[in-house]
Design a protein around this motif. Structure first.
Motif, PDB file in Angstrom:
ATOM      1  N   ARG A 132       0.884  -1.167   0.000  1.00 36.51           N
ATOM      2  CA  ARG A 132       0.000   0.000   0.000  1.00 36.51           C
ATOM      3  C   ARG A 132       0.922   1.218   0.000  1.00 36.51           C
ATOM      4  O   ARG A 132       1.665   1.438   0.961  1.00 36.51           O
ATOM      5  CB  ARG A 132      -0.826  -0.054   1.282  1.00 36.51           C
ATOM      6  CG  ARG A 132      -2.029   0.809   1.299  1.00 36.51           C
ATOM      7  CD  ARG A 132      -2.875   0.434   2.533  1.00 36.51           C
ATOM      8  NE  ARG A 132      -3.779   1.505   2.851  1.00 36.51           N
ATOM      9  CZ  ARG A 132      -3.790   2.169   4.012  1.00 36.51           C
ATOM     10  NH1 ARG A 132      -2.936   1.860   4.974  1.00 36.51           N
ATOM     11  NH2 ARG A 132      -4.662   3.145   4.191  1.00 36.51           N
TER      12      ARG A 132
ATOM     13  N   ALA B 145       2.436   5.009   0.061  1.00 38.44           N
ATOM     14  CA  ALA B 145       2.158   6.142   0.946  1.00 38.44           C
ATOM     15  C   ALA B 145       1.803   7.417   0.190  1.00 38.44           C
ATOM     16  O   ALA B 145       2.026   7.535  -1.007  1.00 38.44           O
ATOM     17  CB  ALA B 145       3.375   6.412   1.829  1.00 38.44           C
ATOM     18  N   VAL B 146       1.261   8.331   0.941  1.00 42.10           N
ATOM     19  CA  VAL B 146       0.992   9.721   0.583  1.00 42.10           C
ATOM     20  C   VAL B 146      -0.029   9.846  -0.556  1.00 42.10           C
ATOM     21  O   VAL B 146       0.324  10.000  -1.738  1.00 42.10           O
ATOM     22  CB  VAL B 146       2.264  10.492   0.233  1.00 42.10           C
ATOM     23  CG1 VAL B 146       1.940  11.982   0.205  1.00 42.10           C
ATOM     24  CG2 VAL B 146       3.361  10.233   1.245  1.00 42.10           C
ATOM     25  N   PRO B 147      -1.304   9.790  -0.185  1.00 37.52           N
ATOM     26  CA  PRO B 147      -2.347  10.059  -1.171  1.00 37.52           C
ATOM     27  C   PRO B 147      -2.187  11.469  -1.726  1.00 37.52           C
ATOM     28  O   PRO B 147      -1.584  12.333  -1.089  1.00 37.52           O
ATOM     29  CB  PRO B 147      -3.638   9.929  -0.365  1.00 37.52           C
ATOM     30  CG  PRO B 147      -3.237  10.102   1.072  1.00 37.52           C
ATOM     31  CD  PRO B 147      -1.830   9.614   1.174  1.00 37.52           C
TER      32      PRO B 147
ATOM     33  N   ASP C  24      -3.587   7.455   9.760  1.00 36.30           N
ATOM     34  CA  ASP C  24      -3.115   6.270   9.022  1.00 36.30           C
ATOM     35  C   ASP C  24      -1.613   6.418   8.744  1.00 36.30           C
ATOM     36  O   ASP C  24      -1.209   7.094   7.797  1.00 36.30           O
ATOM     37  CB  ASP C  24      -3.908   6.179   7.713  1.00 36.30           C
ATOM     38  CG  ASP C  24      -3.614   4.899   6.946  1.00 36.30           C
ATOM     39  OD1 ASP C  24      -2.485   4.383   7.059  1.00 36.30           O
ATOM     40  OD2 ASP C  24      -4.516   4.437   6.233  1.00 36.30           O
TER      41      ASP C  24
ATOM     42  N   GLU D  94       0.595   4.286   7.740  1.00 38.95           N
ATOM     43  CA  GLU D  94       1.075   3.667   6.511  1.00 38.95           C
ATOM     44  C   GLU D  94       0.861   4.617   5.330  1.00 38.95           C
ATOM     45  O   GLU D  94       1.758   4.831   4.505  1.00 38.95           O
ATOM     46  CB  GLU D  94       0.347   2.342   6.280  1.00 38.95           C
ATOM     47  CG  GLU D  94       1.009   1.470   5.238  1.00 38.95           C
ATOM     48  CD  GLU D  94       0.293   0.128   5.101  1.00 38.95           C
ATOM     49  OE1 GLU D  94       0.981  -0.882   4.924  1.00 38.95           O
ATOM     50  OE2 GLU D  94      -0.961   0.092   5.174  1.00 38.95           O
ATOM     51  N   LEU D  95      -0.309   5.202   5.292  1.00 34.67           N
ATOM     52  CA  LEU D  95      -0.616   6.129   4.206  1.00 34.67           C
ATOM     53  C   LEU D  95       0.228   7.407   4.323  1.00 34.67           C
ATOM     54  O   LEU D  95       0.583   8.028   3.313  1.00 34.67           O
ATOM     55  CB  LEU D  95      -2.116   6.484   4.252  1.00 34.67           C
ATOM     56  CG  LEU D  95      -2.847   6.657   2.934  1.00 34.67           C
ATOM     57  CD1 LEU D  95      -2.598   5.504   1.987  1.00 34.67           C
ATOM     58  CD2 LEU D  95      -4.336   6.835   3.186  1.00 34.67           C
ATOM     59  N   ALA D  96       0.565   7.775   5.552  1.00 39.95           N
ATOM     60  CA  ALA D  96       1.383   8.977   5.765  1.00 39.95           C
ATOM     61  C   ALA D  96       2.836   8.747   5.368  1.00 39.95           C
ATOM     62  O   ALA D  96       3.565   9.698   5.111  1.00 39.95           O
ATOM     63  CB  ALA D  96       1.309   9.414   7.224  1.00 39.95           C
ATOM     64  N   GLY D  97       3.252   7.493   5.340  1.00 42.16           N
ATOM     65  CA  GLY D  97       4.580   7.191   4.811  1.00 42.16           C
ATOM     66  C   GLY D  97       5.596   6.679   5.798  1.00 42.16           C
ATOM     67  O   GLY D  97       6.639   6.170   5.408  1.00 42.16           O
TER      68      GLY D  97
END
Lengths: 342, 342, 342
Positions: free
Chosen positions: A19, A21-23, C183, C185-188
């Motif tokens: 997954r 990172a960073v949308p 989140d 994981e999404l933040a990196g």
């Protein structure tokens, strides 16, 4: 250690999903910037009014989608890559609009250690999604990645079977797309699907000399963090390698002159970055019609096109030598499906 | 042949109207980019709040309108041009706002083959329109264009009669514009219409050194496709000629320092690109007040201004030599009407 | 004389408030441009979706606020500055959102003529406000300014007492900010407030080589008009000095790699531009954790960080020599408070 050293070959497992990172929210300013960075003129992406008459609400250029999704994958897939080897089975699933937020995941679908034991090839299938978790793009990419620990055992070799061409019946035509009432004069050229013949080659005439500031701004815009593009101390020759996607966008924009009505990208069949590109290079482009099919949507045809970017000094249409290798000066050999009024 | 070779002199007919391709939606990102490319500070275009107090809903800089409309015309008018000879009778008819889509048409109003038989002068009156087909700008431009077939017969000579100056009573003041309650301190200078005298000259002090990446990004942003601006292999000296409009925007932005309250452009009386400009040149600017009139709108005055851009090393205010030719280093001599609080 | 020569040392009075010119609407295109100019990846500013889950409606990067407010002050504070000496007591009061219009005022809070009689130090407290007159940022800056008339009498010396550190209990946490459901994981990165220790140093690994076009575009975007950044004829060596804020933004963006979860800036304790930076320089960055406190908002911690930008060839973590002077190659030494999930 709080910083990300990137993954090495031995860190991938077939079947795992990464997954990224960073949308990223593409708020809309990317449209102006894209026009500043590339000589883009395809009418659907230049004019919301023209797009509306085609049933679309002012979508981003499909390559903005590609670059944004690709950029997300770089820290996990290609930070320690030695080479970007290829693309396959790419499909633009759905247009992206100002205000959309993109995320990306990649599934590892293949691994093959090189015989030297120092590196290996990693295949991933990457999917970009919008804020509603709808797929907007997926594609397979394979890269050669360094091993961090050369003593790590070789994984079981898994080489995915990939289609040489995206089957045209599986291409997504955006919901609502219509070329009824399409204004060819306003679009810039009279040529439609029926005017192109398989085997036809088109020299796109225009040329662009690339500057360091431009390719770095473009590459950063997609949050692509590969060091080689930004850091003049990274290579021994002090040069910054230009992101291959920059060359793709440049060539696609140049292709307006001859392919002005190929408004949308639908499939990515394959692509090779045949040689490195550097600031100061002057780029020209040519295309070859590889195939043509009608889609299920009346009035919407698809052309399979080879798009070649090369240095200005290279021979037009001289793709490969007798040895089967790319001719000197060829930078990009891209194979895609585009949508065009029949 | 699917690519556009551009029109040659013999391809124009007096009276014909050319509908230019590729409409363009200016979504808003152009505002940020314009501020990045030019040292623009005029308050109406910098602040939607300031603009609202002037009765305007955050319009684009009038030169964004000019460049966008001009850019549309390049593939049809000046792709084979040898020289851009002049402008006349330009009027900004209506402000352009974020979200507007611009199109352009040009009527051929004059033709005159040169005595050498190889080229000729083409006069066109170009009109830019928004998505409601309202005129936003019109102006006359004349260019020297190559002949494609030197054996083609010379057309009947038609030289249009053009006003030396746009009659001030025909200038359009935007609907709703008011300078009541104008905040001079916030605008940056106290000088108003009544403070300027005919013959007054102002050195705008600031200077900017131009980079390749900047002028190419600007010129692409307006979808101006002239090869000379982008292709270092186009000229024998390997230089890329800077779009004359880039120099206009740069000089206009520099003119803030002394003309901060000339918020809007209303008329384009004439203009000469006196010499080519290249990356690395450092540009300075000065203005001369040529005339001043009140408009029909209370509180809104018009100044007729000469705006000169020149290389830093050129003498300030040294426009022309005794021989009547532009002095070395002079790049631009622009004659326009601007609107300013009385 | 209609142009602004800028203020000289003798033109300032302790206690006066200067209202800076040219309000600026940040419409949103600045977001795309910021990502093009800097390798910015902090998720709150990259994704409106991510920001929404943190309770924020897609705010601008806090440094966009800083640069915009700073830019407003240049014509009145630092046009004749010899050196930008320091910052203190900076607080981001409130996020800035697309569509907001910023203005700035500065109060003169200190004056001290230099012993040479040719210049002096001016201290100002600058406040940036949005269109509702709400403070978005305030900070103290002091600069060394030339005297215009060296015969002008020295003012009474007033040296303000400034805090070495912004007291953490006075930091503003944006209304509604929450890191519940954050989140990582999404933040990196997985690292949160509790994972950092005082004294910890982080090498941010990535490097960027700066081009002229980039730093000029960035600096213009903030309407910073200081001649030294744009005019290659201004300095004897023909170089254009890079705006110190460009280096701040670049270093902050590089700091993602190790500090990805420091999403917001809350306080500016101090900062030195230790050496000039020029195009062609390759910049790296490192950080040191100077302090850590919890804020009044559950789940929101603050780290006090030293952010150092230096040339690639400088030693990592080698801030100062034994003589107490900055080591060769150090460009920026910034001391700030950032907000991060606990």
């Amino acid at each position: 250690m709080k910083t990300n050293p990137g993954r090495f070959f031995e860190d991938y497992r077939v079947g795992e999903t990464i997954r990224h990172a960073v949308p990223r929210t593409l708020l809309g300013g990317e449209k102006a910037l894209y026009h500043a960075l590339y000589p883009a003129r395809h009418a659907v992406h230049s004019s919301d009014d023209f797009a509306a008459r085609c049933g679309l609400a002012g979508p981003f250029d499909d390559l903005i989608t590609f670059h944004t999704v690709f950029g997300k994958t770089v820290p996990d897939i290609s930070l320690n890559a030695i080479a970007n080897l290829g693309y396959a089975e790419g499909r633009w699933r759905r247009p992206v609009y100002p205000g959309d937020t993109l995320t990306a995941t990649s599934e590892v679908i293949g691994l093959k250690q090189n015989s030297n034991g120092n590196s290996g090839v990693v295949w991933v299938r990457t999917t970009g999604r919008n804020q509603r978790s709808e797929a907007v793009l997926d594609y397979v990419r394979w890269v050669m990645v360094r091993k961090g620990d050369t003593g790590a055992p070789a994984p079981e070799t898994v080489v995915p079977e990939l289609s040489a061409v995206v089957a045209p019946e599986t291409l997504s035509v955006p919901n609502g797309l219509t070329f009824d009432g399409y204004d060819f004069e306003l679009a810039g050229e009279p040529h439609r699907w029926r005017d192109y013949t398989i085997g036809e080659k088109i020299d796109h005439v225009d040329r662009v000399t690339i500057e360091e500031a431009e390719h770095m701004m473009a590459t950063r815009l997609w949050q692509n963090t590969a060091k080689v593009h930004f850091d003049a101390t990274n290579r021994e020759d002090g040069k910054r390698l230009i992101y291959g996607g920059h060359v793709i966008s440049l060539a696609r924009a140049l292709s307006f002159n001859g392919l002005a009505n190929v408004q949308l990208l639908a499939g990515l069949n394959g692509g090779s970055h045949a040689a490195p590109c550097f600031a100061g290079d002057t780029i020209s482009a040519w295309s070859e019609v590889l195939d043509k099919v009608e889609t299920g949507v009346p009035g919407v045809g698809a052309l399979r096109l080879r798009l070649v970017a090369q240095k200005a000094e290279a021979e037009p249409f001289g793709l490969k030598g007798e040895d089967g290798k790319y001719a000197p000066g060829v930078l990009l050999d891209l194979d895609y499906w585009g949508l065009i009024p029949t």
